[in-house]
Design an enzyme around this catalytic site. Structure first.
Site, PDB file in Angstrom:
ATOM      1  N   HIS A 113       0.863  -1.195   0.000  1.00 37.96           N
ATOM      2  CA  HIS A 113       0.000   0.000   0.000  1.00 37.96           C
ATOM      3  C   HIS A 113       0.890   1.232   0.000  1.00 37.96           C
ATOM      4  O   HIS A 113       1.317   1.706   1.053  1.00 37.96           O
ATOM      5  CB  HIS A 113      -0.918  -0.041   1.232  1.00 37.96           C
ATOM      6  CG  HIS A 113      -1.922   1.069   1.284  1.00 37.96           C
ATOM      7  ND1 HIS A 113      -3.143   0.936   1.910  1.00 37.96           N
ATOM      8  CD2 HIS A 113      -1.907   2.342   0.804  1.00 37.96           C
ATOM      9  CE1 HIS A 113      -3.826   2.066   1.814  1.00 37.96           C
ATOM     10  NE2 HIS A 113      -3.087   2.946   1.151  1.00 37.96           N
ATOM     11  N   GLU A 171     -11.200   3.315   6.052  1.00 35.90           N
ATOM     12  CA  GLU A 171     -10.127   4.187   6.565  1.00 35.90           C
ATOM     13  C   GLU A 171     -10.818   5.257   7.417  1.00 35.90           C
ATOM     14  O   GLU A 171     -10.674   5.298   8.628  1.00 35.90           O
ATOM     15  CB  GLU A 171      -9.350   4.820   5.405  1.00 35.90           C
ATOM     16  CG  GLU A 171      -8.246   5.780   5.845  1.00 35.90           C
ATOM     17  CD  GLU A 171      -7.563   6.486   4.662  1.00 35.90           C
ATOM     18  OE1 GLU A 171      -8.103   6.498   3.543  1.00 35.90           O
ATOM     19  OE2 GLU A 171      -6.463   7.063   4.880  1.00 35.90           O
ATOM     20  N   ASP A 212       1.876   3.948   2.835  1.00 30.97           N
ATOM     21  CA  ASP A 212       0.837   4.818   2.258  1.00 30.97           C
ATOM     22  C   ASP A 212       1.442   5.992   1.475  1.00 30.97           C
ATOM     23  O   ASP A 212       1.619   5.896   0.262  1.00 30.97           O
ATOM     24  CB  ASP A 212      -0.115   5.312   3.348  1.00 30.97           C
ATOM     25  CG  ASP A 212      -1.496   5.672   2.812  1.00 30.97           C
ATOM     26  OD1 ASP A 212      -1.756   5.458   1.623  1.00 30.97           O
ATOM     27  OD2 ASP A 212      -2.331   6.162   3.613  1.00 30.97           O
TER      28      ASP A 212
HETATM   29  N1  ADE Z   1      -4.514   8.779  -1.762  1.00 29.91           N
HETATM   30  C1  ADE Z   1      -3.272   8.805  -1.249  1.00 29.91           C
HETATM   31  N2  ADE Z   1      -3.283   8.385   0.017  1.00 29.91           N
HETATM   32  C2  ADE Z   1      -4.569   8.074   0.324  1.00 29.91           C
HETATM   33  C3  ADE Z   1      -5.223   7.575   1.474  1.00 29.91           C
HETATM   34  N3  ADE Z   1      -4.567   7.306   2.605  1.00 29.91           N
HETATM   35  N4  ADE Z   1      -6.546   7.404   1.427  1.00 29.91           N
HETATM   36  C4  ADE Z   1      -7.226   7.673   0.314  1.00 29.91           C
HETATM   37  N5  ADE Z   1      -6.661   8.136  -0.798  1.00 29.91           N
HETATM   38  C5  ADE Z   1      -5.343   8.331  -0.800  1.00 29.91           C
HETATM   39 ZN    ZN Z   2      -3.671   4.837   0.559  1.00 29.00          ZN
END
Ligand code: ADE
Ligand code: ZN
Length: 335
Positions: free
Chosen positions: A14, A197, A275
């Site tokens: 990710h 999230e 991320d």
């Molecule tokens: N784009 C980049 N990082 C992201 C995240 N953590 N959640 C959603 N979209 C993203």
């Molecule tokens: Zn992400």
């Protein structure tokens, strides 16, 4: 433990390539490409990285991407990330890219993917790092734009293993992209999606059912639905969790309150990922250390995050076996 974590073999699942744009490279590319950015120094850029939620981050993140213009810029961005992978002993990485962030500014799909892909090929040979590419649709844009992006990807299908879904989760449900995901699946792409999230556990259900995803990106809100947790355990559905991201975007107030270790011990296939490391304060080793500093974790449990990531990766069984053996040998030697 710090040494053990630093040298532990790792697999990242990710990672948004646009989220690896370090302030130094941002300023350098702004100058090289004559792009106006509202920052004059690295300090000014870093001071802007103070987020209250996902949207406040996304606004800055899309602005940063404006400095990426030429194929060489995408190469430089990707190569810098791969060098960090080497430092952190990341053996394999599956990288998101957001074509619409660039095509909306008049940068061609080909420019973006060719720059990234050239760096990935070079890393295979020179750094011994393998990789896959995942093309994400921006969920704040409409279905039509996603369909256009899927069409642009067609000549590059050999370079892309899966499609994903990112950007603003609240107000943009997975169902908005059901038809485009169906088409992508019919063309042979695997699917993943950000879910749970900021959004509730029901958004994870929705992504699983409507988009037929192989992995859930984030997914930490699954704990609000015990039946869903049982389902995820049974199916070994992977969660690509991003601890430092969750802290920076206030998904959890403190790392001590993060549920990743609890999820691991329940038997979920949870993994550790970075991320958008430039924006959230750390790459893979930093994310592992953030977890192991805040929670009592054994070496075997720390290594389990890697075993889970190998299991969840989009590589062949023989590649999985090679990575599993490397990790097992490392754990045995350092127990
Ligand atoms: N784009 C980049 N990082 C992201 C995240 N953590 N959640 C959603 N979209 C993203
Ligand atoms: Zn992400």
């Amino acid at each position: 433990m710090k040494n053990f974590i630093s040298l532990l073999p790792k697999v990242e699942l990710h990672l948004h390539i646009e989220g690896t744009l370090e302030p130094e490279l941002m300023l350098q590319l702004a100058q090289r490409n004559n792009i106006d950015i509202p920052f004059n120094s690295i300090e000014e850029v870093k001071n802007a990285y103070n987020f209250s939620n996902l949207q406040s981050f996304l606004d800055i993140y899309y602005q940063g991407a404006n400095v990426l213009i030429h194929q060489q810029d995408f190469f430089d961005l990707t190569w810098a990330y791969l060098l960090r992978c080497k430092q952190d002993n990341v053996l394999h990485t599956e990288i998101f890219f957001d074509p619409q962030t660039h095509t909306a500014r008049g940068i061609s799909f080909d420019t973006v993917i060719n720059g990234i892909h050239r760096a990935l090929e070079q890393a295979k040979v020179e750094l011994g790092i393998s990789s896959q590419l995942i093309m994400c649709f921006l969920r704040h844009l409409d279905e039509q734009s996603a369909f256009e992006t899927l069409a642009q990807a067609q000549p590059h299908q050999d370079k892309i293993i899966a499609v994903g879904l990112d950007s603003s989760e609240l107000g943009n449900p997975a169902g908005k992209f059901e038809r485009v995901f169906k088409q992508a699946i019919s063309q042979g792409f695997l699917t993943v999606a950000h879910a749970g999230e900021e959004g509730p556990a029901s958004s994870i259900h929705e992504a699983l059912e409507l988009l037929q995803i192989s992995r859930i990106d984030h997914g930490v809100r699954c704990v609000d639905d015990p039946e869903l947790v049982e389902q995820l355990i049974k199916a070994r559905t992977p969660l690509t969790v991003c601890p430092l991201s969750n802290l920076k975007l206030k998904v959890f107030a403190q790392m001590e309150q993060h549920n990743i270790v609890e999820l691991l011990r329940k038997g979920l296939c949870v993994t550790i990922n970075s991320d958008d490391p430039s924006y959230f304060g750390g790459y893979m080793t930093d994310n592992f250390l953030a977890v192991t500093n805040a929670h009592e974790v054994s070496k075997a449990e720390a290594a389990q995050f890697t075993f889970n990531a190998i299991e969840a990766s989009f590589i062949s069984d023989s590649e999985k076996e090679r990575l599993n053996t490397a990790t097992q040998n490392y754990l045995q030697l350092h127990q």
